[in-house]
Enzyme design. Structure first.
Site, short mmCIF file in Angstrom:
data_model
loop_
_atom_site.label_atom_id
_atom_site.label_comp_id
_atom_site.label_asym_id
_atom_site.label_seq_id
_atom_site.Cartn_x
_atom_site.Cartn_y
_atom_site.Cartn_z
CB SER A 161 -0.90 0.03 1.23
OG SER A 161 -1.72 -1.12 1.28
N1 SAH Z 1 -0.60 -4.64 4.39
C1 SAH Z 1 0.11 -4.89 3.16
C2 SAH Z 1 -0.75 -4.61 1.95
C3 SAH Z 1 -0.90 -5.85 1.15
S1 SAH Z 1 -2.05 -5.86 -0.17
C4 SAH Z 1 1.44 -4.17 3.12
O1 SAH Z 1 1.76 -3.43 4.06
O2 SAH Z 1 2.20 -4.37 2.17
C5 SAH Z 1 -3.29 -6.95 0.47
C6 SAH Z 1 -2.85 -8.33 0.85
O3 SAH Z 1 -4.00 -9.02 1.35
C7 SAH Z 1 -2.32 -9.20 -0.28
O4 SAH Z 1 -1.05 -9.67 0.05
C8 SAH Z 1 -3.32 -10.35 -0.38
O5 SAH Z 1 -2.75 -11.59 -0.74
C9 SAH Z 1 -3.86 -10.39 1.03
N2 SAH Z 1 -5.17 -11.03 1.22
C10 SAH Z 1 -6.27 -10.93 0.47
N3 SAH Z 1 -7.28 -11.68 0.99
C11 SAH Z 1 -6.78 -12.26 2.13
C12 SAH Z 1 -7.31 -13.14 3.12
N4 SAH Z 1 -8.57 -13.60 3.08
N5 SAH Z 1 -6.51 -13.52 4.13
C13 SAH Z 1 -5.24 -13.08 4.22
N6 SAH Z 1 -4.67 -12.25 3.31
C14 SAH Z 1 -5.43 -11.84 2.28
#
Ligand code: SAH
Length: 220
Positions: free
Chosen positions: A68
């Site tokens: 993000s």
């Molecule tokens: N917080 C992260 C942002 C990652 S983007 C950072 O600081 O970089 C969102 C993430 O959510 C992705 O890696 C995706 O694989 C994960 N995601 C989506 N659905 C999910 C679920 N049900 N359980 C766990 N992770 C999930």
């Protein structure tokens, strides 16, 4: 000061500039700004984007996912920190691990769940290289982490169709959930505070996240 990569000087300047930019975008909490000035974001991005780690961008981290942008992380972090500044926090969507590292730097005890094995491992390597004591789990975060509940904070860093009921159930009394809720194209940042068996909603700005998948998320 230099570090293992020998470029702490250059990156430290970029990190300071990022903090100034966050301030100019309206992030005002001094403690939140302080931790954004401390955590080395360049260690959480792909090698290809390392030089641009402090740009206010959501860079690809593989597997169709993104880290993000700093503003979004700071915005969500402020919403949580200003309402519940201590305790246990569960993050859904570890991704790069950067948001988890920021929450740890604020003094929370951090639990984070990622569903993609490759990202789970990458984030683990980054967090361990910095000795950041985050508890990680591979699996469907929409089901939460019942063994560790209740949580003072729950942060969903992917686009949710609604607040997953298992996560609401795992919020402590007075606990706060921060989640982008909406459709796949556009979500509104939503804060849900639990007061006994009641849940109070506040709705903030619009964002565009990658989808939250899983049982209480979008179908894959
Ligand atoms: N917080 C992260 C942002 C990652 S983007 C950072 O600081 O970089 C969102 C993430 O959510 C992705 O890696 C995706 O694989 C994960 N995601 C989506 N659905 C999910 C679920 N049900 N359980 C766990 N992770 C999930």
């Amino acid at each position: 000061m230099t570090d293992r990569m020998g470029d702490e000087g250059g990156m430290a300047r970029q990190r300071r500039e990022m903090v100034e930019q966050l301030k100019s975008y309206g992030i005002g909490n001094p403690r939140v700004l302080e931790v954004f000035g401390m955590v080395r974001r360049e260690l959480f991005v792909d090698e290809a984007t390392r030089a641009y780690a402090y740009d206010d961008c959501a860079w690809p981290i593989g597997y169709g996912q993104t880290i993000s942008q700093p503003y979004t992380v700071a915005y969500m972090t402020s919403l949580l920190f200003e309402r519940r500044p201590a305790g246990k926090v569960l993050e859904i969507g570890t991704g790069s691990g950067y948001q988890a590292a920021i929450l740890d730097a604020l003094g929370y005890r951090v639990f984070t769940i990622e569903r993609i094995a490759g990202l789970f491992e990458m984030a683990g390597r980054a967090l361990e290289s910095l000795d950041i004591p985050v508890e990680r789990r591979l699996g469907d975060g929409t089901l939460g982490w019942p063994e560790e509940a209740p949580f003072d904070g729950i942060v969903i860093t992917a686009a949710a169709p609604h607040a997953p009921q298992p996560l609401l159930d795992q919020l402590a009394d007075g606990g706060v959930m921060v989640a982008p809720i909406g459709d796949l194209a556009f979500q509104q940042m939503t804060v849900i505070r639990r007061i006994g068996q009641r849940f109070e909603h506040e709705v903030f700005h619009g964002f565009a996240f990658v989808p939250l998948c899983g049982r209480e998320g979008w179908p894959e």
